[in-house]
Motif scaffolding. Sequence first.
Motif, PDB file in Angstrom:
ATOM      1  N   TYR A  92     -57.581 -35.312 -81.279  1.00  0.00           N
ATOM      2  CA  TYR A  92     -57.620 -33.730 -81.357  1.00  0.00           C
ATOM      3  C   TYR A  92     -57.246 -33.581 -82.725  1.00  0.00           C
ATOM      4  O   TYR A  92     -56.618 -31.965 -82.506  1.00  0.00           O
ATOM      5  CB  TYR A  92     -56.992 -33.090 -79.775  1.00  0.00           C
ATOM      6  CG  TYR A  92     -58.048 -33.055 -79.257  1.00  0.00           C
ATOM      7  CD1 TYR A  92     -59.335 -31.795 -79.237  1.00  0.00           C
ATOM      8  CD2 TYR A  92     -58.266 -33.159 -77.844  1.00  0.00           C
ATOM      9  CE1 TYR A  92     -60.504 -32.460 -78.194  1.00  0.00           C
ATOM     10  CE2 TYR A  92     -59.241 -33.464 -76.921  1.00  0.00           C
ATOM     11  CZ  TYR A  92     -60.691 -32.404 -77.013  1.00  0.00           C
ATOM     12  OH  TYR A  92     -60.994 -32.304 -76.242  1.00  0.00           O
TER      13      TYR A  92
ATOM     14  N   LEU B 173     -58.267 -30.872 -84.960  1.00  0.00           N
ATOM     15  CA  LEU B 173     -58.071 -29.407 -84.512  1.00  0.00           C
ATOM     16  C   LEU B 173     -56.601 -28.874 -84.909  1.00  0.00           C
ATOM     17  O   LEU B 173     -56.599 -27.447 -84.726  1.00  0.00           O
ATOM     18  CB  LEU B 173     -58.759 -28.929 -82.829  1.00  0.00           C
ATOM     19  CG  LEU B 173     -58.484 -28.062 -81.682  1.00  0.00           C
ATOM     20  CD1 LEU B 173     -59.206 -27.013 -82.507  1.00  0.00           C
ATOM     21  CD2 LEU B 173     -58.168 -28.325 -80.368  1.00  0.00           C
TER      22      LEU B 173
ATOM     23  N   GLU C   4     -59.949 -27.767 -75.945  1.00  0.00           N
ATOM     24  CA  GLU C   4     -59.994 -26.754 -77.237  1.00  0.00           C
ATOM     25  C   GLU C   4     -59.199 -25.779 -76.648  1.00  0.00           C
ATOM     26  O   GLU C   4     -58.792 -24.750 -77.716  1.00  0.00           O
ATOM     27  CB  GLU C   4     -61.011 -26.776 -77.709  1.00  0.00           C
ATOM     28  CG  GLU C   4     -61.759 -28.063 -78.424  1.00  0.00           C
ATOM     29  CD  GLU C   4     -62.503 -28.890 -77.204  1.00  0.00           C
ATOM     30  OE1 GLU C   4     -62.613 -28.661 -76.355  1.00  0.00           O
ATOM     31  OE2 GLU C   4     -64.001 -29.753 -77.829  1.00  0.00           O
ATOM     32  N   HIS C   5     -60.171 -24.608 -75.875  1.00  0.00           N
ATOM     33  CA  HIS C   5     -59.763 -23.494 -75.253  1.00  0.00           C
ATOM     34  C   HIS C   5     -58.384 -23.614 -74.923  1.00  0.00           C
ATOM     35  O   HIS C   5     -57.038 -22.361 -75.258  1.00  0.00           O
ATOM     36  CB  HIS C   5     -60.912 -23.163 -74.945  1.00  0.00           C
ATOM     37  CG  HIS C   5     -62.549 -22.192 -74.664  1.00  0.00           C
ATOM     38  ND1 HIS C   5     -63.237 -22.484 -73.902  1.00  0.00           N
ATOM     39  CD2 HIS C   5     -62.925 -23.250 -76.125  1.00  0.00           C
ATOM     40  CE1 HIS C   5     -64.229 -22.361 -74.974  1.00  0.00           C
ATOM     41  NE2 HIS C   5     -63.848 -22.200 -75.851  1.00  0.00           N
TER      42      HIS C   5
ATOM     43  N   ARG D 212     -55.848 -23.969 -77.931  1.00  0.00           N
ATOM     44  CA  ARG D 212     -55.801 -23.131 -79.508  1.00  0.00           C
ATOM     45  C   ARG D 212     -54.556 -22.221 -79.483  1.00  0.00           C
ATOM     46  O   ARG D 212     -54.128 -22.076 -80.198  1.00  0.00           O
ATOM     47  CB  ARG D 212     -56.534 -22.644 -80.004  1.00  0.00           C
ATOM     48  CG  ARG D 212     -56.800 -22.130 -80.691  1.00  0.00           C
ATOM     49  CD  ARG D 212     -58.403 -21.704 -81.122  1.00  0.00           C
ATOM     50  NE  ARG D 212     -58.866 -21.963 -81.322  1.00  0.00           N
ATOM     51  CZ  ARG D 212     -59.626 -23.315 -82.352  1.00  0.00           C
ATOM     52  NH1 ARG D 212     -59.188 -22.943 -83.440  1.00  0.00           N
ATOM     53  NH2 ARG D 212     -61.163 -23.742 -82.374  1.00  0.00           N
TER      54      ARG D 212
END
Length: 258
Positions: A55, A58, A104-105, A108
């Motif tokens: 990640y 990201l 990811e949600h 972030r």
Amino acid sequence: MGADRDGRRGGDSVNLETASRGLAMLLRPAAVEAALWRRRAESDGIARERLFLRYRALARMVAGAEFKRRPAYGLERADFDQFAFGGLLESIDSFDTSYGVPFEHFARPRIVGAISDGLARASEAGARWSQARKVGAERVRSLLGVSAGSRPDKVAELADLASALAAGFLAAEADASAADANVSVNPYESLAWRELSFAVSRELDALPDPEGRVLRRHYRDGVAFSHIATLLGVTKGRISQIHAAGLNRLRDRLRAFW
């Protein structure tokens, strides 16, 4: 003999079945992801590091977006990346798959929050020192900690320091897709630079752990010493020591090019 052959066939069948299950898992990214989170929940440090690498893009993407939309307070894009890496590590440590949301949600907003916190600290402190200078100072301090007082010849000591720093520079540049125009001024020098970059990349891959892990995370992935320390579960001072030892080992492996 027949029983032995049958036993071997049975063992081969079990190995083949195990390999098939492993291949099937690799072909299903969701299964790999779930396995990594299970291992991380069991305090598996390798799984934690793999999740970070998985990640990292990201974190950098969020950092890039925040860098474009926020006042930088004199900081550079690399500073935003480090703030984001801190938020990513905190997210990995606090995430639970039972939350029922994609990582990811979950991560972030926490990465954005870590960037906000970092900017607030930088603003309050009036920080104007770029990340590149901070990283350079960390590298020098780690090498000075190893060499200081170890040799009576100060000129030789400085030469060792310079060559180790040169190895670090090459490690940072080794993955560049093409030679820089300012470095390569003719075809021969361009070829020599590519050969040197390839050698550095090869030797970086061959370094034993923990030195190899620390140098690859720092120079290839751009992760600061403090975050590598968090990632590997050791102190920042220990990472500094490992970095110095790794650079010296890398320098020794590259002596043919000096």
